[in-house]
Design a protein around this motif. Structure first.
Motif, PDB file in Angstrom:
ATOM      1  N   ASP A  19      -1.596   4.374   0.365  1.00 24.79           N
ATOM      2  CA  ASP A  19      -2.134   3.796  -0.860  1.00 24.79           C
ATOM      3  C   ASP A  19      -3.205   4.744  -1.389  1.00 24.79           C
ATOM      4  OD1 ASP A  19      -3.370   2.349  -2.867  1.00 24.79           O
ATOM      5  OD2 ASP A  19      -3.927   0.657  -1.574  1.00 24.79           O
TER       6      ASP A  19
ATOM      7  N   ASP B 286      -5.212   4.526  -3.670  1.00 27.74           N
ATOM      8  CA  ASP B 286      -6.433   3.878  -4.149  1.00 27.74           C
ATOM      9  C   ASP B 286      -7.317   3.382  -3.009  1.00 27.74           C
ATOM     10  OD1 ASP B 286      -5.952   4.073  -7.002  1.00 27.74           O
ATOM     11  OD2 ASP B 286      -4.316   2.651  -6.659  1.00 27.74           O
ATOM     12  N   SER B 287      -6.829   3.473  -1.786  1.00 27.59           N
ATOM     13  CA  SER B 287      -7.610   3.005  -0.642  1.00 27.59           C
ATOM     14  C   SER B 287      -8.633   4.062  -0.226  1.00 27.59           C
ATOM     15  CB  SER B 287      -6.670   2.683   0.523  1.00 27.59           C
ATOM     16  OG  SER B 287      -6.093   3.866   1.036  1.00 27.59           O
TER      17      SER B 287
ATOM     18  N   GLY C 288      -5.750   3.623   5.246  1.00 32.62           N
ATOM     19  CA  GLY C 288      -4.923   2.438   5.456  1.00 32.62           C
ATOM     20  C   GLY C 288      -5.005   1.893   6.864  1.00 32.62           C
TER      21      GLY C 288
END
Length: 171
Positions: A156, A158-159, A65
């Protein structure tokens, strides 16, 4: 009962005991794996004077992130085969997880056998792509995708995520 000790607090005989235990537990525990388990805190479970479970939490930096996260990285979690299913693995993890306030995030690279333990304790699989920070920049580690688990932190899942470089297995 779990005992927490810093690597520096373990005398050579205790370090030898832990290394021999991990060699037996993993069968292919390398010198690099051993070095990865050092430099932090060790959770140790003894029964009748015999080491039956171990895990360590070492400081690392993860990139996620757009931030560099101070991470407590779990290493070398093992329970003697004849002492499994008695709560020792959970006790080791609970002791290491209690150290979470010192970090932005806890993370580990899970074996297939370890996934049920970690997921039952609330660890989440990192779904985004993994990389390692090398001297030439970030390099993808697709073989590690789906094996990194995290606990805590506001990230996150999914990052992309990257780890600092080290010899041997980077994750």
């Amino acid at each position: 009962m779990v005992t927490l000790r810093r690597t520096a607090e373990l005398v050579p005989a205790q370090l030898d005991e832990v290394r021999a235990f991990l060699d037996d537990a993993f069968g292919d525990f390398s010198d690099d794996d051993w070095r990865h388990a050092l430099g932090g805190r060790h959770a140790l479970v003894h029964e009748d004077g015999v080491l039956v479970a171990h895990g360590s939490l070492v400081p690392r930096r993860l990139l996620a992130g757009g931030r560099s996260l101070r991470t407590g990285y779990v290493e070398a979690v093992a329970v003697r085969p004849d002492r499994r299913r008695r709560g020792h693995g959970g006790a080791v993890m609970a002791a290491l997880e209690a150290l979470a306030p010192a970090y932005d995030l806890l993370a580990l690279s899970a074996s297939d056998a370890g996934v049920p333990l970690y997921e039952a304790r609330g660890w989440q699989c990192w779904r985004g792509p993994t990389s390692v920070l090398t001297p030439t920049g970030l390099v993808r580690t697709p073989e590690d995708d789906g094996s990194v688990y995290v606990l805590g932190g506001s990230v996150d899942l999914d990052s992309p995520i990257g780890c600092d470089w080290r010899d041997g297995d980077v994750w």
